[in-house]
Design a protein around this motif. Structure first.
Motif, mmCIF file in Angstrom:
data_model
loop_
_atom_site.group_PDB
_atom_site.id
_atom_site.type_symbol
_atom_site.label_atom_id
_atom_site.label_comp_id
_atom_site.label_asym_id
_atom_site.label_seq_id
_atom_site.Cartn_x
_atom_site.Cartn_y
_atom_site.Cartn_z
ATOM 1 N N THR A 41 0.809 -1.215 0.000
ATOM 2 C CA THR A 41 0.000 0.000 0.000
ATOM 3 C C THR A 41 0.845 1.269 0.000
ATOM 4 O O THR A 41 1.895 1.328 0.634
ATOM 5 N N ASP A 42 0.361 2.279 -0.709
ATOM 6 C CA ASP A 42 0.961 3.622 -0.619
ATOM 7 C C ASP A 42 0.080 4.472 0.303
ATOM 8 O O ASP A 42 -0.535 5.451 -0.111
ATOM 9 N N ILE A 43 0.042 4.072 1.538
ATOM 10 C CA ILE A 43 -0.860 4.698 2.505
ATOM 11 C C ILE A 43 -0.324 6.089 2.842
ATOM 12 O O ILE A 43 0.428 6.274 3.762
ATOM 13 N N VAL A 47 -6.992 8.386 0.996
ATOM 14 C CA VAL A 47 -7.473 7.747 2.220
ATOM 15 C C VAL A 47 -8.060 6.359 1.956
ATOM 16 O O VAL A 47 -8.352 5.620 2.896
ATOM 17 N N ASP A 48 -8.212 6.008 0.682
ATOM 18 C CA ASP A 48 -8.817 4.693 0.412
ATOM 19 C C ASP A 48 -7.921 3.552 0.882
ATOM 20 O O ASP A 48 -8.402 2.448 1.153
ATOM 21 N N ASP A 49 -6.621 3.819 1.007
ATOM 22 C CA ASP A 49 -5.735 2.790 1.574
ATOM 23 C C ASP A 49 -6.107 2.461 3.014
ATOM 24 O O ASP A 49 -6.028 1.295 3.434
ATOM 25 N N VAL A 50 -6.500 3.470 3.776
ATOM 26 C CA VAL A 50 -6.912 3.239 5.162
ATOM 27 C C VAL A 50 -8.189 2.398 5.187
ATOM 28 O O VAL A 50 -8.310 1.443 5.963
ATOM 29 N N SER A 152 -2.004 -5.322 -4.276
ATOM 30 C CA SER A 152 -1.250 -4.067 -4.326
ATOM 31 C C SER A 152 -2.213 -2.924 -4.600
ATOM 32 O O SER A 152 -3.034 -2.982 -5.503
ATOM 33 N N ILE A 153 -2.090 -1.893 -3.770
ATOM 34 C CA ILE A 153 -2.986 -0.733 -3.892
ATOM 35 C C ILE A 153 -2.178 0.559 -3.923
ATOM 36 O O ILE A 153 -2.649 1.607 -3.495
ATOM 37 N N GLY A 154 -0.963 0.440 -4.433
ATOM 38 C CA GLY A 154 -0.103 1.608 -4.572
ATOM 39 C C GLY A 154 0.812 1.410 -5.761
ATOM 40 O O GLY A 154 0.574 0.540 -6.603
ATOM 41 N N HIS A 155 1.858 2.230 -5.824
ATOM 42 C CA HIS A 155 2.798 2.036 -6.924
ATOM 43 C C HIS A 155 3.664 0.813 -6.650
ATOM 44 O O HIS A 155 3.683 0.279 -5.535
ATOM 45 N N TRP A 264 -11.107 2.991 -4.967
ATOM 46 C CA TRP A 264 -10.243 2.234 -5.882
ATOM 47 C C TRP A 264 -9.589 1.046 -5.160
ATOM 48 O O TRP A 264 -9.587 -0.069 -5.680
ATOM 49 N N ASP A 265 -9.008 1.319 -3.995
ATOM 50 C CA ASP A 265 -8.234 0.280 -3.314
ATOM 51 C C ASP A 265 -9.123 -0.821 -2.745
ATOM 52 O O ASP A 265 -8.788 -2.012 -2.810
ATOM 53 N N GLN A 266 -10.259 -0.429 -2.181
ATOM 54 C CA GLN A 266 -11.150 -1.434 -1.600
ATOM 55 C C GLN A 266 -11.674 -2.398 -2.667
ATOM 56 O O GLN A 266 -11.948 -3.564 -2.384
HETATM 57 CA CA LIG Z 1 -3.501 3.485 -2.672
#
Ligand SMILES: [Ca+2]
Length: 334
Positions: A41-43, A47-50, A152-155, A264-266
């Protein structure tokens, strides 16, 4: 559902409405064995990462997933501490956290510093987190073959570093060989399908995207920008349902004061834990091509190891499911 949860609902009329909707929308489901998940994650900036991490904890509470580790792919100095605080809040302070060591740091998040400082956490400084490659390789080496799902929810900087890794004390296998042996699915939030340019792919490290997509040796399903874009969560339901001493509540307050945010991430988590559900269709014929600038295009062709999700469900219904899982409401019907 627990008695505590039901009593919470009875005290909060809005929650009662949502409970009814959840029961309505979640058909019966036979419990499957929990899947082993590594989250990358690119938390920081969004905020969708949280929300995604909170979803995973709800799913872990109910045996649907085992959170093996969290890779924090971020240059925000408070991102690993924020992750650690959230994990501790949900009763899992010992989840390994990996970062890219030795990079220049820059606090640009609206919430990471506050979450990491206002809530107890096992990790308080970026440098206290392990090297992401070390975490990845140890977790994969110790896992059963074909048992791990990477979300994966980031770069993709640390995914690329994993693929480039060499044999070490954890495994005699190269990074690519280790992934091929241990990972059964990569659920990747990234790209814009069938063609476009999306932040996880182009910012800040498009070379890692090209490398990861080209060299990933197994199955990958992309949840593109267009999937989460229409799914709005984290609004007033979250504000009214959660206690104010929840880091999830605090992060959404700091981010946009519960104005609602795309999911997006969820979405990539929902697919990873329930691939058998008809929430989306899969486009499996062809493969993605990522340009040097991180833009992407799906090239139709033969079935490959790649697929991308296509919308097949009302986004408002998916938002209810995601909002529920984010705040800790779970039904076996999910
Ligand atoms: Ca993300």
């Amino acid at each position: 559902m627990t008695a505590t949860f039901l009593s919470n609902c009875l005290r909060k009329p809005l929650s009662l409405v949502v409970l009814g909707l959840i029961i309505l929308f979640f058909p019966s489901y036979s419990q499957s064995q929990g899947i082993n998940v590594i989250l990358d994650t690119d938390i920081d900036s969004d905020v969708d990462d949280v929300g995604a991490l909170a979803m995973l904890h709800t799913l872990a509470d109910h045996g649907r997933v085992e959170i093996m580790g969290v890779i924090v792919t971020s240059d925000d100095p408070f991102a690993p501490g924020c992750t650690s605080a959230i994990n501790q809040y949900f009763g899992r302070p010992d989840i390994p956290i990996g970062v890219e060591p030795g990079i220049a740091l820059n606090n640009h998040s609206r919430y990471t510093r506050q979450i990491s400082q206002e809530f107890p956490a096992a990790i308080s400084r970026y440098a206290e987190a392990e090297d992401a490659v070390q975490v990845y390789r140890r977790l994969l080496a110790n896992a059963q073959d074909s048992s791990v799902v990477l979300i994966s929810i980031g770069h993709l900087t640390n995914v690329a570093r994993l693929l480039d890794s060499s044999p070490d004390s954890y495994s005699d296998l190269s990074g690519v060989e280790l992934v091929a042996k241990k990972v059964k699915l990569w659920s990747c939030m990234g790209g814009h399908f069938p063609e476009g340019k999306e932040a996880n792919f182009y910012r800040p490290d498009p070379a890692s995207t090209v490398h990861s997509v080209q060299n990933w040796p197994g199955r990958v399903v992309f949840a593109g920008w267009e999937i989460g874009q229409e799914i709005i969560t984290g609004g007033l339901f979250l504000k009214n349902y959660l206690p104010e001493d929840s880091p999830l509540w605090r992060a959404y307050e700091l981010y946009n004061n519960f104005s609602g945010r795309q999911s997006w991430d969820q979405a990539s988590i929902l697919y990873a834990v329930s691939p058998e559900k008809a929430y989306w269709e899969l486009e499996e014929r062809g493969q993605v091509v990522v340009a040097e600038d991180g833009s992407n295009k799906w090239e139709p062709g033969d079935t490959s190891n790649q697929a991308y999700l296509k919308v097949n469900h009302a986004p408002e219904e998916l938002a209810k499911i995601i909002d529920a899982l984010m705040v800790g409401i779970y039904s076996d019907g999910f």
